[in-house]
Design a protein around this motif. Structure first.
Motif, PDB file in Angstrom:
ATOM      1  N   LEU A 110     -14.022  12.618 -15.620  1.00 42.91           N
ATOM      2  CA  LEU A 110     -12.986  12.344 -14.626  1.00 42.91           C
ATOM      3  C   LEU A 110     -12.665  10.854 -14.686  1.00 42.91           C
ATOM      4  N   PRO A 111     -11.757  10.469 -15.582  1.00 41.99           N
ATOM      5  CA  PRO A 111     -11.474   9.043 -15.773  1.00 41.99           C
ATOM      6  C   PRO A 111     -10.932   8.398 -14.502  1.00 41.99           C
ATOM      7  N   ARG A 112     -11.430   7.203 -14.227  1.00 42.38           N
ATOM      8  CA  ARG A 112     -10.960   6.443 -13.068  1.00 42.38           C
ATOM      9  C   ARG A 112     -10.558   5.046 -13.508  1.00 42.38           C
ATOM     10  N   ILE A 113      -9.474   4.560 -12.936  1.00 42.43           N
ATOM     11  CA  ILE A 113      -8.987   3.200 -13.190  1.00 42.43           C
ATOM     12  C   ILE A 113      -8.851   2.487 -11.856  1.00 42.43           C
ATOM     13  N   TRP A 114      -9.262   1.223 -11.831  1.00 43.90           N
ATOM     14  CA  TRP A 114      -9.109   0.406 -10.627  1.00 43.90           C
ATOM     15  C   TRP A 114      -8.168  -0.754 -10.942  1.00 43.90           C
ATOM     16  N   LEU A 115      -7.054  -0.805 -10.241  1.00 42.92           N
ATOM     17  CA  LEU A 115      -6.172  -1.967 -10.255  1.00 42.92           C
ATOM     18  C   LEU A 115      -6.568  -2.823  -9.058  1.00 42.92           C
ATOM     19  N   ALA A 116      -7.409  -3.813  -9.283  1.00 44.68           N
ATOM     20  CA  ALA A 116      -7.938  -4.650  -8.214  1.00 44.68           C
ATOM     21  C   ALA A 116      -6.944  -5.750  -7.873  1.00 44.68           C
ATOM     22  N   ASP A 117      -6.720  -5.953  -6.573  1.00 44.99           N
ATOM     23  CA  ASP A 117      -5.677  -6.875  -6.114  1.00 44.99           C
ATOM     24  C   ASP A 117      -4.368  -6.564  -6.849  1.00 44.99           C
ATOM     25  N   CYS A 118      -3.981  -5.310  -6.788  1.00 45.10           N
ATOM     26  CA  CYS A 118      -2.785  -4.833  -7.486  1.00 45.10           C
ATOM     27  C   CYS A 118      -1.555  -5.601  -7.009  1.00 45.10           C
ATOM     28  N   ALA A 119      -0.670  -5.903  -7.942  1.00 44.70           N
ATOM     29  CA  ALA A 119       0.538  -6.669  -7.637  1.00 44.70           C
ATOM     30  C   ALA A 119       1.677  -5.753  -7.202  1.00 44.70           C
ATOM     31  N   GLN A 151       0.891  -5.299   2.542  1.00 43.17           N
ATOM     32  CA  GLN A 151       1.083  -4.957   1.140  1.00 43.17           C
ATOM     33  C   GLN A 151       0.900  -3.463   0.912  1.00 43.17           C
ATOM     34  N   LEU A 152      -0.034  -2.864   1.627  1.00 48.79           N
ATOM     35  CA  LEU A 152      -0.278  -1.434   1.494  1.00 48.79           C
ATOM     36  C   LEU A 152       0.948  -0.639   1.941  1.00 48.79           C
ATOM     37  N   GLU A 153       1.532  -1.002   3.066  1.00 49.72           N
ATOM     38  CA  GLU A 153       2.722  -0.308   3.551  1.00 49.72           C
ATOM     39  C   GLU A 153       3.873  -0.455   2.565  1.00 49.72           C
ATOM     40  N   GLU A 154       4.035  -1.648   2.010  1.00 52.42           N
ATOM     41  CA  GLU A 154       5.111  -1.876   1.047  1.00 52.42           C
ATOM     42  C   GLU A 154       4.922  -1.022  -0.200  1.00 52.42           C
ATOM     43  N   ALA A 155       3.689  -0.910  -0.667  1.00 54.00           N
ATOM     44  CA  ALA A 155       3.425  -0.114  -1.867  1.00 54.00           C
ATOM     45  C   ALA A 155       3.720   1.360  -1.625  1.00 54.00           C
ATOM     46  N   LEU A 156       3.333   1.852  -0.461  1.00 52.79           N
ATOM     47  CA  LEU A 156       3.533   3.268  -0.157  1.00 52.79           C
ATOM     48  C   LEU A 156       5.004   3.612   0.026  1.00 52.79           C
ATOM     49  N   ASP A 157       5.808   2.647   0.469  1.00 50.83           N
ATOM     50  CA  ASP A 157       7.232   2.888   0.722  1.00 50.83           C
ATOM     51  C   ASP A 157       8.137   2.334  -0.381  1.00 50.83           C
ATOM     52  N   ALA A 158       7.568   1.953  -1.500  1.00 51.05           N
ATOM     53  CA  ALA A 158       8.326   1.232  -2.525  1.00 51.05           C
ATOM     54  C   ALA A 158       9.377   2.103  -3.198  1.00 51.05           C
ATOM     55  N   ALA A 159      10.432   1.452  -3.633  1.00 48.88           N
ATOM     56  CA  ALA A 159      11.488   2.076  -4.427  1.00 48.88           C
ATOM     57  C   ALA A 159      12.191   0.966  -5.199  1.00 48.88           C
ATOM     58  N   ILE A 160      12.946   1.355  -6.234  1.00 51.04           N
ATOM     59  CA  ILE A 160      13.643   0.390  -7.082  1.00 51.04           C
ATOM     60  C   ILE A 160      15.147   0.612  -6.955  1.00 51.04           C
ATOM     61  N   PRO A 161      15.923  -0.418  -6.650  1.00 52.70           N
ATOM     62  CA  PRO A 161      17.376  -0.256  -6.632  1.00 52.70           C
ATOM     63  C   PRO A 161      17.872   0.229  -7.992  1.00 52.70           C
ATOM     64  N   LEU A 162      18.828   1.135  -7.980  1.00 50.37           N
ATOM     65  CA  LEU A 162      19.317   1.697  -9.239  1.00 50.37           C
ATOM     66  C   LEU A 162      19.888   0.635 -10.165  1.00 50.37           C
ATOM     67  N   ASP A 163      20.445  -0.436  -9.590  1.00 50.30           N
ATOM     68  CA  ASP A 163      21.033  -1.463 -10.451  1.00 50.30           C
ATOM     69  C   ASP A 163      19.979  -2.287 -11.182  1.00 50.30           C
ATOM     70  N   ARG A 164      18.693  -2.063 -10.891  1.00 51.59           N
ATOM     71  CA  ARG A 164      17.620  -2.741 -11.624  1.00 51.59           C
ATOM     72  C   ARG A 164      17.065  -1.900 -12.765  1.00 51.59           C
ATOM     73  N   MET A 165      17.455  -0.644 -12.848  1.00 52.18           N
ATOM     74  CA  MET A 165      16.854   0.241 -13.832  1.00 52.18           C
ATOM     75  C   MET A 165      17.209  -0.144 -15.266  1.00 52.18           C
ATOM     76  N   ALA A 166      18.389  -0.718 -15.502  1.00 54.97           N
ATOM     77  CA  ALA A 166      18.746  -1.132 -16.856  1.00 54.97           C
ATOM     78  C   ALA A 166      17.816  -2.239 -17.343  1.00 54.97           C
TER      79      ALA A 166
END
Length: 281
Positions: A110-119, A151-166
């Motif tokens: 059961l592979p596990r990865i930890w992103l510590a102090d994730c950006a 930071q936790l709330e921001e990560a859980l609610d995150a989204a990317i504007p469509l104009d940034r996808m390019a």
């Protein structure tokens, strides 16, 4: 007005150092975030940026604002925490993850990865996309920890504007992606969010590297953006934490290569591309 003498400059520097210590203690006592063992030069640079933005001249005035104004406190803490990443913004890291992930994940039950102090969400999303394309995500758990509830709330609610996808597609291609990044996302109005099939493999939590203990064993730990902010004693404490949390033959990714003089070096083999290190014991 007379010139500033060396003695006056020295006195001003001593006062600023005292102000800095008092501000860090105030942030710890009031909000519970401990920056007292961080590198002083980096702290000063970040705090001066907050002061310029808010038109403040001294660290004492910033301390006063941070203690009494929630917006100023939020801005100060945000400046001191790891700044948010964008999708595939670290080309070298993404390429190395594609190269290394299979070696430490495929043999684990059961592979596990930890992103510590994730950006932020986009760093975790980058990893999830890489693992999905390498056929490794289905049985892998990604644990992404951040230092604050905000930071936790921001990560859980995150989204990317469509104009940034390019721009994100271009960064993805530079990092070795050969498909369409958008295929890993779903559109919600004018925003894009990581598809649920990928997002379900990411577990978010608030975690303090300064004070909290090891909470699991991981096949891969990445802390590529936080360690330069830590002073030597705190950095050593965090390296021991990672040592306790890393599975045998797991891989540790850091901001800077471990030095041969580091007492933990004997537990790692520099076979992986720096600054990634494989634990062999």
């Amino acid at each position: 007005m007379g010139a500033v003498t060396p003695l006056r400059r020295e006195a001003a520097a001593e006062v600023e150092e005292l102000e800095l210590e008092l501000l860090l203690e105030a942030l710890f006592q009031r909000y519970g975030y401990d920056f007292r063992s961080h590198e002083r030069a980096l702290l000063r640079r970040k705090l001066r940026g907050v002061m310029r933005t808010r038109g403040l001249r001294t660290l004492s005035s910033l301390q006063d604002r941070a203690l009494h104004d929630p917006a100023a406190a939020s801005a100060t803490l945000r400046a001191l925490h790891v700044p948010p990443a964008t999708l595939f913004d670290d080309t070298d890291e993404a390429r190395q993850l594609r190269q290394l992930a299979g070696g430490c994940l495929r043999g684990a039950a059961l592979p596990r990865i930890w992103l510590a102090d994730c950006a932020g969400a986009e760093q975790a999303w980058t990893l999830a996309v890489i693992l999905a394309e390498e056929g490794l995500l289905e049985h892998t758990e990604i644990h992404a920890t951040v230092a604050s509830d905000e930071q936790l709330e921001e990560a859980l609610d995150a989204a990317i504007p469509l104009d940034r996808m390019a721009a994100a597609q271009a960064a993805y291609a530079r990092a070795g992606g050969a498909g369409q990044l958008a295929s890993h996302f779903q559109v919600d109005g004018k925003r894009a969010v990581l598809a649920p099939a990928l997002r379900s493999h990411i577990t978010w939590a608030q975690y303090n590297l300064v004070t909290d203990a090891s909470f699991n064993e991981f096949n891969l730990i990445a802390c590529r953006r936080a360690l330069p902010d830590f002073g030597p004693l705190l950095r050593q404490r965090v390296l021991h934490l990672f040592h306790e949390s890393l599975a045998p033959f797991g891989i540790l990714g850091l901001d800077r290569p471990l030095q041969q003089s580091d007492p933990l070096w004997g537990s790692y083999a520099p076979a992986a591309p720096a600054p990634w290190h494989r634990r062999i014991a």
